[in-house]
Design a protein around this motif. Structure first.
Motif, short mmCIF file in Angstrom:
data_model
loop_
_atom_site.label_atom_id
_atom_site.label_comp_id
_atom_site.label_asym_id
_atom_site.label_seq_id
_atom_site.Cartn_x
_atom_site.Cartn_y
_atom_site.Cartn_z
N MET A 278 0.84 -1.16 0.00
CA MET A 278 0.00 0.00 0.00
C MET A 278 0.90 1.24 0.00
SD MET A 278 -3.11 0.80 2.62
CE MET A 278 -3.99 -0.67 2.11
N ILE A 279 0.76 2.12 -0.99
CA ILE A 279 1.57 3.32 -1.10
C ILE A 279 0.72 4.53 -0.75
CG2 ILE A 279 2.85 4.80 -2.69
CD1 ILE A 279 3.58 2.27 -4.24
N TYR A 280 1.25 5.35 0.12
CA TYR A 280 0.56 6.56 0.54
C TYR A 280 1.21 7.77 -0.10
CZ TYR A 280 -1.61 3.71 4.13
OH TYR A 280 -2.33 2.75 4.79
N GLU A 281 0.40 8.65 -0.68
CA GLU A 281 0.88 9.91 -1.20
C GLU A 281 0.58 10.96 -0.15
OE1 GLU A 281 2.50 11.09 -3.94
OE2 GLU A 281 2.88 9.00 -4.42
N PRO A 282 1.58 11.43 0.56
CA PRO A 282 1.32 12.41 1.62
C PRO A 282 0.80 13.73 1.08
CG PRO A 282 3.52 11.47 1.82
CD PRO A 282 2.98 11.04 0.51
N LYS A 283 -0.13 14.30 1.82
CA LYS A 283 -0.63 15.65 1.55
C LYS A 283 -0.34 16.45 2.81
CE LYS A 283 -4.29 14.32 -1.65
NZ LYS A 283 -3.95 12.92 -1.74
N VAL A 284 0.41 17.53 2.66
CA VAL A 284 0.83 18.32 3.82
C VAL A 284 0.53 19.80 3.61
CG1 VAL A 284 2.68 16.70 4.41
CG2 VAL A 284 3.19 18.70 3.01
N VAL A 285 0.42 20.51 4.72
CA VAL A 285 0.27 21.96 4.72
C VAL A 285 1.30 22.51 5.68
CG1 VAL A 285 -1.28 23.87 5.30
CG2 VAL A 285 -2.21 21.80 4.28
N GLY B 57 11.13 9.28 2.89
CA GLY B 57 11.38 9.78 1.54
C GLY B 57 10.15 10.19 0.77
N GLU B 58 9.01 9.57 1.04
CA GLU B 58 7.79 9.92 0.30
C GLU B 58 7.32 11.34 0.60
OE1 GLU B 58 6.31 7.74 4.04
OE2 GLU B 58 8.01 7.62 2.69
N PHE B 59 7.83 11.97 1.66
CA PHE B 59 7.42 13.32 2.03
C PHE B 59 8.23 14.41 1.34
CE2 PHE B 59 5.57 10.99 5.49
CZ PHE B 59 4.41 11.70 5.77
N TRP B 60 9.44 14.10 0.87
CA TRP B 60 10.38 15.16 0.53
C TRP B 60 10.04 15.98 -0.69
CZ3 TRP B 60 10.93 15.46 4.99
CH2 TRP B 60 11.56 14.57 5.83
N SER B 61 9.12 15.54 -1.53
CA SER B 61 8.75 16.40 -2.67
C SER B 61 7.98 17.63 -2.19
CB SER B 61 7.93 15.62 -3.69
OG SER B 61 6.72 15.19 -3.12
N GLU B 62 7.22 17.51 -1.10
CA GLU B 62 6.45 18.64 -0.56
C GLU B 62 7.00 19.16 0.75
OE1 GLU B 62 2.14 18.55 -0.55
OE2 GLU B 62 2.25 16.62 -1.54
N CYS B 63 7.73 18.34 1.45
CA CYS B 63 8.11 18.58 2.83
C CYS B 63 9.62 18.55 2.95
CB CYS B 63 7.54 17.42 3.64
SG CYS B 63 6.61 17.78 5.04
N TRP C 297 1.62 8.97 8.97
CA TRP C 297 1.61 7.96 10.02
C TRP C 297 0.19 7.70 10.51
CZ3 TRP C 297 2.67 9.09 15.75
CH2 TRP C 297 2.76 7.90 16.48
N ASN C 298 -0.60 8.75 10.65
CA ASN C 298 -1.99 8.60 11.10
C ASN C 298 -2.78 7.72 10.12
OD1 ASN C 298 -4.15 9.10 12.90
ND2 ASN C 298 -4.83 10.83 11.67
N ALA C 299 -2.63 7.97 8.84
CA ALA C 299 -3.32 7.16 7.82
C ALA C 299 -2.86 5.70 7.90
CB ALA C 299 -3.07 7.72 6.43
N LEU C 300 -1.58 5.50 8.11
CA LEU C 300 -1.05 4.14 8.23
C LEU C 300 -1.65 3.44 9.46
CD1 LEU C 300 0.94 1.97 7.23
CD2 LEU C 300 2.68 3.06 8.66
N GLU C 301 -1.67 4.13 10.59
CA GLU C 301 -2.24 3.55 11.81
C GLU C 301 -3.73 3.25 11.64
OE1 GLU C 301 -0.83 2.37 14.48
OE2 GLU C 301 1.18 3.05 13.96
N ASN C 302 -4.42 4.09 10.91
CA ASN C 302 -5.86 3.89 10.70
C ASN C 302 -6.18 2.65 9.87
OD1 ASN C 302 -7.55 5.76 12.15
ND2 ASN C 302 -6.54 7.36 10.96
N THR C 303 -5.18 2.05 9.24
CA THR C 303 -5.42 0.79 8.52
C THR C 303 -5.49 -0.38 9.49
OG1 THR C 303 -3.06 0.32 8.13
CG2 THR C 303 -4.24 1.63 6.45
N ARG C 304 -5.03 -0.17 10.73
CA ARG C 304 -5.06 -1.23 11.73
C ARG C 304 -6.43 -1.28 12.41
NH1 ARG C 304 -2.28 -1.53 16.04
NH2 ARG C 304 -2.09 0.68 16.49
N GLU C 305 -7.00 -2.45 12.49
CA GLU C 305 -8.32 -2.65 13.10
C GLU C 305 -8.36 -2.15 14.55
OE1 GLU C 305 -11.27 -6.33 14.35
OE2 GLU C 305 -9.61 -6.70 12.99
#
Length: 133
Positions: free
Chosen positions: A1-8, A62-68, A83-91
């Motif tokens: 599962m690949i996550y594309e981070p969205k940051v502000v 590394g997946e963050f460094w394009s925006e962060c 990390w929050n999205a990753l943890e939310n995949t756990r039941e």
């Protein structure tokens, strides 16, 4: 599962540069404090209440460094894909189901701190190299 981070970027009043570094992390049941410094300033990012935090080497995010990155800032709110999205995949990640925490990422030259919290940190200056002696 690949996550594309969205940051502000979180506006802190302290501009990022290539010298930003995590200096110290202190935690007790009341709060989390992260001391961050650069050649121009030294601050404490204070979280009153947190759900959790983790410290990782910047190479593991590394997946963050394009925006962060230190050219764009040092404190970010992670809207999705962190990390929050990753943890939310756990039941059994009850915190995510009950409280919907916000995620913040504080980055430095080497270490980075992810924080699951109720609200963004309060940032206060602890000293500055720009002040006259």
């Amino acid at each position: 599962m690949i996550y594309e981070p969205k940051v502000v970027k979180v506006e802190t009043g302290f501009e990022s540069d290539s010298t930003v570094d995590i200096d110290e992390i202190t935690f007790d049941k009341e709060c989390l404090n992260i001391a961050v410094k650069s050649k121009s300033w030294s601050i404490k990012a204070h979280f009153d209440a947190i759900y959790g935090f983790r410290v990782l080497d910047e190479g593991d995010l590394g997946e963050f460094w394009s925006e962060c990155n230190l050219k764009t800032g040092w404190c970010f709110e992670v809207i999705d894909g962190g990390w929050n999205a990753l943890e939310n995949t756990r039941e059994h990640f009850i915190t995510g189901k009950l409280y919907q925490p916000r995620e913040y990422l504080i980055i430095g030259l080497n270490e980075c701190v992810s924080v699951l919290a109720f609200e963004q940190p309060k940032v206060v200056e602890t000293s500055s190299s720009n002040k006259p002696l």
